[in-house]
Design a protein around this motif. Structure first.
Motif, short mmCIF file in Angstrom:
data_model
loop_
_atom_site.label_atom_id
_atom_site.label_comp_id
_atom_site.label_asym_id
_atom_site.label_seq_id
_atom_site.Cartn_x
_atom_site.Cartn_y
_atom_site.Cartn_z
N UNK A 123 0.83 -1.20 0.00
CA UNK A 123 0.00 0.00 0.00
C UNK A 123 0.86 1.26 0.00
N UNK A 124 0.37 2.30 -0.65
CA UNK A 124 1.04 3.60 -0.66
C UNK A 124 0.14 4.60 0.04
N UNK A 125 0.74 5.65 0.54
CA UNK A 125 0.03 6.59 1.42
C UNK A 125 0.16 7.99 0.84
N UNK A 126 -0.97 8.49 0.38
CA UNK A 126 -0.97 9.78 -0.31
C UNK A 126 -0.94 10.95 0.66
N UNK A 127 -1.72 10.84 1.74
CA UNK A 127 -1.86 11.93 2.68
C UNK A 127 -1.52 11.47 4.10
N UNK A 128 -1.42 12.43 5.02
CA UNK A 128 -1.18 12.07 6.41
C UNK A 128 -2.30 11.20 6.96
N UNK A 129 -3.53 11.47 6.56
CA UNK A 129 -4.64 10.63 7.02
C UNK A 129 -4.45 9.18 6.59
N UNK A 130 -3.91 8.98 5.39
CA UNK A 130 -3.65 7.62 4.92
C UNK A 130 -2.60 6.95 5.80
N UNK A 131 -1.55 7.69 6.15
CA UNK A 131 -0.51 7.17 7.04
C UNK A 131 -1.09 6.85 8.41
N UNK A 132 -1.94 7.73 8.91
CA UNK A 132 -2.55 7.51 10.22
C UNK A 132 -3.46 6.28 10.21
N UNK A 133 -4.10 6.03 9.08
CA UNK A 133 -4.94 4.83 8.99
C UNK A 133 -4.07 3.58 9.12
N UNK A 134 -2.92 3.58 8.49
CA UNK A 134 -1.99 2.47 8.66
C UNK A 134 -1.53 2.38 10.11
N UNK A 135 -1.21 3.52 10.70
CA UNK A 135 -0.77 3.54 12.11
C UNK A 135 -1.83 2.93 13.02
N UNK A 136 -3.09 3.20 12.71
CA UNK A 136 -4.18 2.63 13.50
C UNK A 136 -4.11 1.10 13.47
N UNK A 137 -3.97 0.55 12.28
CA UNK A 137 -4.01 -0.91 12.15
C UNK A 137 -2.83 -1.59 12.83
#
Length: 309
Positions: A123-137
């Motif tokens: 998976x690639x992360x376009x925005x900080x929210x995308x990164x935070x979603x990964x951090x959640x998991x």
């Protein structure tokens, strides 16, 4: 495997896999510590299986299965653990004990495995929210499971536990940017990279260290409000648990500060805290745990990333 052997396995896993959290884990009462270590052993095992490693290091006997097959095995064994099947692998026997004893929600366990699925998919992360979603998991939901072990059931305190996991993972990403890139992974927002003229292909190059240090600083700065929010959750934990969590928070936050302060040299060696530093942070955390009994906290800021409910 008997109860004593399970605990020995979990202790060894913690000591090798997370020196940052190992010190803090010693502060829990015996029952809580056992469950925390058991949960960590499962999380570490799942991470190792996906990366085909042993306790974070290259395996002596590489798996013949694809990452997708290894993920499917983890999902199947986790379902079996919840179904009450006899688990022979120590990590899953440990997880089964914890999940049954503390009513760990299956959704949390499978949310955690979904984070490994993101790695498997590349998976690639376009925005900080995308990164935070990964951090959640991979970390926020671990905070939720840890909080359940400590007896937390109210959503307000669970939110703060998740925030601590998010802060931990943002710190980890900043610390491990170069190592991750060399392994073909990048958790940084693509928009941030573009602003610095970086790409996933060139960000680990030594000539880009100055730009990379600015990206790392942004990550460390974005972790701060989540660390601050997590502090407000200490009052919802038993005192000894609050002390342990406050210590872990102090240690991880210090690592992020070291990454920031090291600038371009941040990745010349892995940033960590020394034993004297850990002891000093442990003492400071004791005061924070005690004062949390008396502190009044503002509501959780509305602009922080919100976990799935």
């Amino acid at each position: 495997m008997n109860n004593a052997s399970l605990l020995d396995h979990a202790v060894e896993t913690m000591e090798v896999g997370s020196k940052s959290f190992a010190t803090a884990s010693k502060l829990f009462d015996a029952k809580t510590r056992r469950s925390v270590l058991m949960l960590y052993a499962w999380c570490r095992h799942c991470d190792d299986v996906i990366d085909d490693q042993q306790l974070g290091f290259s395996s002596d006997s590489p798996s013949l299965q694809s990452p997708e097959q290894r993920l499917a095995q983890l999902e199947m064994k986790t379902r079996q653990a919840y179904a009450g099947s006899q688990m022979h692998e120590p990590a899953f026997a440990a997880f089964q004990e914890v999940a049954m004893a503390h009513d760990i929600l299956p959704a949390y366990a499978f949310d955690h495995l979904a984070g490994f699925a993101m790695d498997v998919r590349g998976a690639r992360y376009q925005t900080l929210d995308d990164t935070l979603r990964y951090c959640y998991h991979v970390a926020g939901v671990v905070g939720l499971m840890m909080a359940q072990i400590m007896g937390v059931r109210d959503n307000a305190t669970l939110d703060r536990a998740c925030d601590l996991g998010l802060a931990f993972q943002l710190t980890n990403i900043a610390r491990d940017i170069v190592d991750d890139a060399q392994a073909g992974r990048c958790y940084l927002p693509a928009t941030w990279l573009a602003e610095e003229g970086l790409t996933t292909e060139n960000l680990a190059s030594p000539e880009h260290r100055q730009a990379l240090s600015r990206v790392a600083r942004r990550l460390v700065q974005h972790a701060e409000p989540y660390y601050h929010s997590a502090t407000a959750g200490l009052s919802g934990l038993p005192l000894r648990s609050a002390w342990a969590i406050a210590t872990a928070k102090q240690v991880y936050r210090k690592i992020g500060m070291k990454v920031d302060e090291a600038g371009q040299q941040a990745w010349d060696q892995r940033q960590s805290t020394s034993t004297p530093e850990k002891l000093a942070l442990l003492v400071a955390a004791s005061g924070q745990a005690i004062t949390s009994r008396l502190a009044r906290h503002a509501p959780r800021p509305a602009d922080l990333w919100q976990r799935p409910l």
